[in-house]
Motif scaffolding. Structure first.
Motif, PDB file in Angstrom:
ATOM      1  N   LYS A 278       0.159  84.366  83.736  1.00  0.00           N
ATOM      2  CA  LYS A 278      -0.655  83.126  83.954  1.00  0.00           C
ATOM      3  C   LYS A 278      -2.071  83.530  83.741  1.00  0.00           C
ATOM      4  CE  LYS A 278      -1.969  79.648  87.470  1.00  0.00           C
ATOM      5  NZ  LYS A 278      -3.244  79.178  86.744  1.00  0.00           N
TER       6      LYS A 278
ATOM      7  N   TYR B 163       0.540  72.899  81.864  1.00  0.00           N
ATOM      8  CA  TYR B 163       1.694  73.449  81.199  1.00  0.00           C
ATOM      9  C   TYR B 163       2.448  74.227  82.394  1.00  0.00           C
ATOM     10  CZ  TYR B 163      -0.854  78.055  82.052  1.00  0.00           C
ATOM     11  OH  TYR B 163      -1.483  79.040  82.535  1.00  0.00           O
ATOM     12  N   GLN B 164       3.584  74.172  81.719  1.00  0.00           N
ATOM     13  CA  GLN B 164       4.652  75.069  82.712  1.00  0.00           C
ATOM     14  C   GLN B 164       5.575  76.228  81.693  1.00  0.00           C
ATOM     15  OE1 GLN B 164       7.604  72.612  84.631  1.00  0.00           O
ATOM     16  NE2 GLN B 164       8.305  74.422  85.688  1.00  0.00           N
ATOM     17  N   ILE B 165       5.523  77.235  82.204  1.00  0.00           N
ATOM     18  CA  ILE B 165       6.273  78.194  81.211  1.00  0.00           C
ATOM     19  C   ILE B 165       7.398  78.924  82.158  1.00  0.00           C
ATOM     20  CG2 ILE B 165       6.141  80.312  79.994  1.00  0.00           C
ATOM     21  CD1 ILE B 165       3.240  79.550  79.247  1.00  0.00           C
ATOM     22  N   LYS B 166       8.740  79.113  81.562  1.00  0.00           N
ATOM     23  CA  LYS B 166       9.813  79.809  82.503  1.00  0.00           C
ATOM     24  C   LYS B 166      10.315  80.700  81.689  1.00  0.00           C
ATOM     25  CE  LYS B 166      11.130  75.571  85.045  1.00  0.00           C
ATOM     26  NZ  LYS B 166      12.266  74.661  85.324  1.00  0.00           N
ATOM     27  N   LEU B 167      10.374  81.976  82.158  1.00  0.00           N
ATOM     28  CA  LEU B 167      10.886  83.206  81.449  1.00  0.00           C
ATOM     29  C   LEU B 167      12.251  83.691  81.934  1.00  0.00           C
ATOM     30  CD1 LEU B 167       7.439  85.208  80.879  1.00  0.00           C
ATOM     31  CD2 LEU B 167       8.890  83.647  79.143  1.00  0.00           C
ATOM     32  N   ALA B 168      12.875  84.171  81.348  1.00  0.00           N
ATOM     33  CA  ALA B 168      14.056  84.894  81.864  1.00  0.00           C
ATOM     34  C   ALA B 168      14.024  86.061  81.524  1.00  0.00           C
ATOM     35  CB  ALA B 168      15.426  84.399  81.310  1.00  0.00           C
ATOM     36  N   ASN B 169      14.083  87.164  82.570  1.00  0.00           N
ATOM     37  CA  ASN B 169      14.195  88.338  82.535  1.00  0.00           C
ATOM     38  C   ASN B 169      12.871  88.883  81.818  1.00  0.00           C
ATOM     39  OD1 ASN B 169      16.859  88.631  83.279  1.00  0.00           O
ATOM     40  ND2 ASN B 169      17.518  88.112  81.272  1.00  0.00           N
ATOM     41  N   SER B 170      11.659  88.561  82.227  1.00  0.00           N
ATOM     42  CA  SER B 170      10.223  89.293  82.120  1.00  0.00           C
ATOM     43  C   SER B 170       9.983  90.309  82.708  1.00  0.00           C
ATOM     44  CB  SER B 170       9.187  88.098  82.012  1.00  0.00           C
ATOM     45  OG  SER B 170       8.069  88.704  81.647  1.00  0.00           O
TER      46      SER B 170
ATOM     47  N   ALA C 154       4.517  87.512  86.880  1.00  0.00           N
ATOM     48  CA  ALA C 154       3.835  86.084  86.749  1.00  0.00           C
ATOM     49  C   ALA C 154       2.623  85.863  86.935  1.00  0.00           C
ATOM     50  CB  ALA C 154       4.760  85.123  87.810  1.00  0.00           C
TER      51      ALA C 154
END
Length: 118
Positions: free
Chosen positions: A20, A5-12, A16
């Motif tokens: 994870k 899986y891969q998760i990308k967040l903006a402005n979190s 990380a």
């Protein structure tokens, strides 16, 4: 789960590494309940049981199973959670990949233990 899986967040604001760790812990919990690849998972123990007695399931596994029954009914049987023996026979499950196309006898045998009548 047999995948990545891969998760990308903006402005979190969540670091990380923490995110994870939390996601991995949640996926481990799901795997221990519903993985067909892990012999000790709840669903694997259920599937391997020869008992016809009622068995306890976690709320999560029950909810997923209940939704699968609903999808089975809404798809007029096109979706069927009991096809594990066929999935394994063709090499898409936790069993080893076959070296040749399964025989009709093997297919018939797998079909005999598959099929929902909800």
């Amino acid at each position: 789960m047999g995948t990545t899986y891969q998760i990308k967040l903006a402005n979190s604001s969540i670091p990380a590494a923490d995110l994870k760790q939390d996601i991995d812990a949640l996926l481990d919990t799901i795997n221990m309940k519903m993985s067909t690849y892990m012999a000790e998972s709840e669903i694997s123990r259920f599937n391997s049981s020869e008992s016809t007695d009622w068995q306890s399931l976690s709320n999560e596994t029950f909810t997923v199973t209940e939704k699968a029954v609903e999808v089975h009914q809404n798809s007029t049987g096109a979706f069927d959670i009991t096809v594990g023996p066929l999935v394994n026979l063709w090499g898409f499950g936790p069993d080893k990949r076959p070296s040749k196309v399964p025989s009709q006898a093997s297919i018939d045998s797998a079909m005999a233990v598959s099929g929902s009548n909800f």
